[in-house]
Design a protein around this motif. Structure first.
Motif, PDB file in Angstrom:
ATOM      1  N   THR A  49      46.109  41.640  51.294  1.00  0.00           N
ATOM      2  CA  THR A  49      44.876  42.209  50.764  1.00  0.00           C
ATOM      3  C   THR A  49      44.775  43.685  51.155  1.00  0.00           C
ATOM      4  O   THR A  49      45.383  44.123  52.141  1.00  0.00           O
ATOM      5  CB  THR A  49      43.639  41.488  51.323  1.00  0.00           C
ATOM      6  OG1 THR A  49      43.533  41.759  52.733  1.00  0.00           O
ATOM      7  CG2 THR A  49      43.720  39.980  51.087  1.00  0.00           C
ATOM      8  N   THR A  90      45.699  44.220  43.279  1.00  0.00           N
ATOM      9  CA  THR A  90      44.480  43.427  43.437  1.00  0.00           C
ATOM     10  C   THR A  90      43.574  43.587  42.224  1.00  0.00           C
ATOM     11  O   THR A  90      42.971  42.617  41.743  1.00  0.00           O
ATOM     12  CB  THR A  90      43.743  43.842  44.724  1.00  0.00           C
ATOM     13  OG1 THR A  90      44.618  43.645  45.844  1.00  0.00           O
ATOM     14  CG2 THR A  90      42.487  43.011  44.927  1.00  0.00           C
ATOM     15  N   ALA A  91      43.482  44.807  41.706  1.00  0.00           N
ATOM     16  CA  ALA A  91      42.698  45.036  40.490  1.00  0.00           C
ATOM     17  C   ALA A  91      43.310  44.293  39.305  1.00  0.00           C
ATOM     18  O   ALA A  91      42.588  43.750  38.460  1.00  0.00           O
ATOM     19  CB  ALA A  91      42.617  46.535  40.200  1.00  0.00           C
ATOM     20  N   ARG A 113      42.201  40.775  39.586  1.00  0.00           N
ATOM     21  CA  ARG A 113      40.795  40.621  39.191  1.00  0.00           C
ATOM     22  C   ARG A 113      40.641  40.654  37.678  1.00  0.00           C
ATOM     23  O   ARG A 113      39.835  39.900  37.103  1.00  0.00           O
ATOM     24  CB  ARG A 113      39.952  41.727  39.834  1.00  0.00           C
ATOM     25  CG  ARG A 113      39.808  41.589  41.338  1.00  0.00           C
ATOM     26  CD  ARG A 113      38.907  42.668  41.920  1.00  0.00           C
ATOM     27  NE  ARG A 113      38.788  42.529  43.368  1.00  0.00           N
ATOM     28  CZ  ARG A 113      38.046  43.339  44.134  1.00  0.00           C
ATOM     29  NH1 ARG A 113      37.371  44.332  43.577  1.00  0.00           N
ATOM     30  NH2 ARG A 113      37.994  43.139  45.441  1.00  0.00           N
ATOM     31  N   SER A 114      41.407  41.519  37.018  1.00  0.00           N
ATOM     32  CA  SER A 114      41.344  41.586  35.560  1.00  0.00           C
ATOM     33  C   SER A 114      41.864  40.301  34.930  1.00  0.00           C
ATOM     34  O   SER A 114      41.290  39.790  33.961  1.00  0.00           O
ATOM     35  CB  SER A 114      42.131  42.791  35.054  1.00  0.00           C
ATOM     36  OG  SER A 114      42.098  42.869  33.643  1.00  0.00           O
ATOM     37  N   SER A 168      39.135  37.607  35.396  1.00  0.00           N
ATOM     38  CA  SER A 168      37.882  37.800  34.664  1.00  0.00           C
ATOM     39  C   SER A 168      38.075  37.966  33.162  1.00  0.00           C
ATOM     40  O   SER A 168      37.142  37.752  32.390  1.00  0.00           O
ATOM     41  CB  SER A 168      37.153  39.033  35.213  1.00  0.00           C
ATOM     42  OG  SER A 168      37.863  40.223  34.881  1.00  0.00           O
ATOM     43  N   ALA A 223      39.346  46.089  35.138  1.00  0.00           N
ATOM     44  CA  ALA A 223      38.951  46.209  36.539  1.00  0.00           C
ATOM     45  C   ALA A 223      39.116  47.650  36.983  1.00  0.00           C
ATOM     46  O   ALA A 223      40.096  48.321  36.623  1.00  0.00           O
ATOM     47  CB  ALA A 223      39.787  45.280  37.414  1.00  0.00           C
ATOM     48  N   VAL A 242      38.051  48.405  44.387  1.00  0.00           N
ATOM     49  CA  VAL A 242      38.825  47.470  45.204  1.00  0.00           C
ATOM     50  C   VAL A 242      38.826  47.970  46.641  1.00  0.00           C
ATOM     51  O   VAL A 242      39.328  49.053  46.933  1.00  0.00           O
ATOM     52  CB  VAL A 242      40.270  47.331  44.693  1.00  0.00           C
ATOM     53  CG1 VAL A 242      41.075  46.437  45.624  1.00  0.00           C
ATOM     54  CG2 VAL A 242      40.277  46.766  43.271  1.00  0.00           C
TER      55      VAL A 242
END
Length: 334
Positions: free
Chosen positions: A98, A316-317, A320-321, A324, A328, A333
């Protein structure tokens, strides 16, 4: 000058790859290794004359530099402990599971006054380095569209595959795509936002994965990044195209092989794919030799821990994209 005592954490595929690369560095002395429960370090220890340690504490007492080749979810713990022991750290990509863990690793190494060097080996592959140098020299003008592909088979292990546990590996977009996310940023600058899709998100029962991500750079450039675990072994193909205001650069791993069939394998895939290079010297050796020069204070790092953290944030983005279905923002982030 004394040789730098190197300790490797992780006796699996990447531990073996790094051991071979360190062995080709005259200023390094492979000293110690510690493995996990499924990869005891006995074979590598015997092959390279290292001490097989029972635990990390034993290894830290013996070395100057710790090379982290353990699974991604262990990078933070190992790096922080190595830094507190006063050891320089080389850490396999991705830097951390992370962004928060990555930032903590950087802070721990800074506080301890030790280098933290991320092993983003793609920057040391000749075609990628030459393309970056050409961009920097203005050969194609300002980069406008970057297309990058990294296509291979899904890693496998005889006793389970931590790569497929997203809680540990972060999934395809963090484990494999992170190479090209870092390269796209290196070539075209900071990434502001991403839009991404994956096969596994659309079909959770899929036995493989394939991810497409569009990166929007702060400069106005766009990168199209593709990563795949959908090919049969032993396939590992990479491609790149950088289109600028006055020209285009292209490289393609297939061009070194006039005929390269893609056939369904009849045997089990290997534990992990490894890209090849036409150079006599392995890019892994070139990378670790450079890191030694950085540790010894005679070179500035080609890739920094901050670069690696930026790649983790972009990945990480991307995740997330994918989750969702919407764009993103990388700046959001943490």
């Amino acid at each position: 000058m004394n040789r730098t005592r190197v300790g490797i954490v992780g006796a699996g595929f990447m531990g073996s790859t790094h051991a071979a690369a360190w062995a080709a560095c005259p200023q390094a002395r492979l000293t110690a290794i510690v493995g996990g429960p499924t990869h005891p370090p006995v074979r590598l220890a015997e092959e390279y004359g290292m001490k097989a340690c029972a635990d990390l504490d034993e290894l830290l007492d013996l070395v100057d530099l710790v090379d982290v080749c353990a699974p991604t979810d262990r990078h933070h713990e190992i790096t922080v402990r190595a830094a507190r022991a006063g050891c320089a750290v080389v850490c396999e990509k991705p830097l951390a599971r992370t962004p928060g863990e990555g930032a903590d690793m950087i802070a721990a190494c800074r506080e301890a006054g030790v280098p933290l060097l991320p092993a983003h080996v793609v920057r040391f592959f000749p075609e990628y380095a030459a393309a970056k140098a050409a961009v920097d020299a203005g050969v194609i003008g300002e980069p406008a569209v970057v297309r990058l592909t990294r296509a291979t088979f899904q890693p496998a292990k005889p006793t389970g595959t931590w790569y497929l546990d997203e809680a540990r590996s972060g999934g395809l977009h963090l484990d494999l795509m992170v190479h090209d996310l870092d390269y796209a940023r290196w070539v075209a600058g900071e990434v502001a936002g991403v839009q991404a899709r994956s096969v596994r998100a659309a079909r959770p029962d899929a036995r493989t994965d394939h991810v497409l991500a569009i990166l929007r750079h702060s400069s106005g450039a766009i990168s199209h990044v593709e990563a795949s675990w959908a090919y049969p072994p032993p396939t590992f193909r990479t491609r790149g195209e950088i289109a600028g205001s006055s020209g285009v650069l292209e490289f393609d791993s297939d061009r070194t092989a006039p005929v390269r069939p893609t056939l369904r394998a009849r045997t089990r895939p290997g534990e992990m794919p490894l890209p090849s290079s036409p150079l006599t010297e392995s890019p892994y050796t070139a990378q670790l030799r450079h890191f030694l020069d950085v540790v010894r204070g005679v070179a500035a790092p080609i890739v920094t821990a901050e670069d690696a953290l930026a790649a983790v944030r972009i990945a990480t983005a991307v995740g997330r994209s994918i989750a969702s279905g919407r764009p993103a923002n990388v700046e959001e982030v943490a």
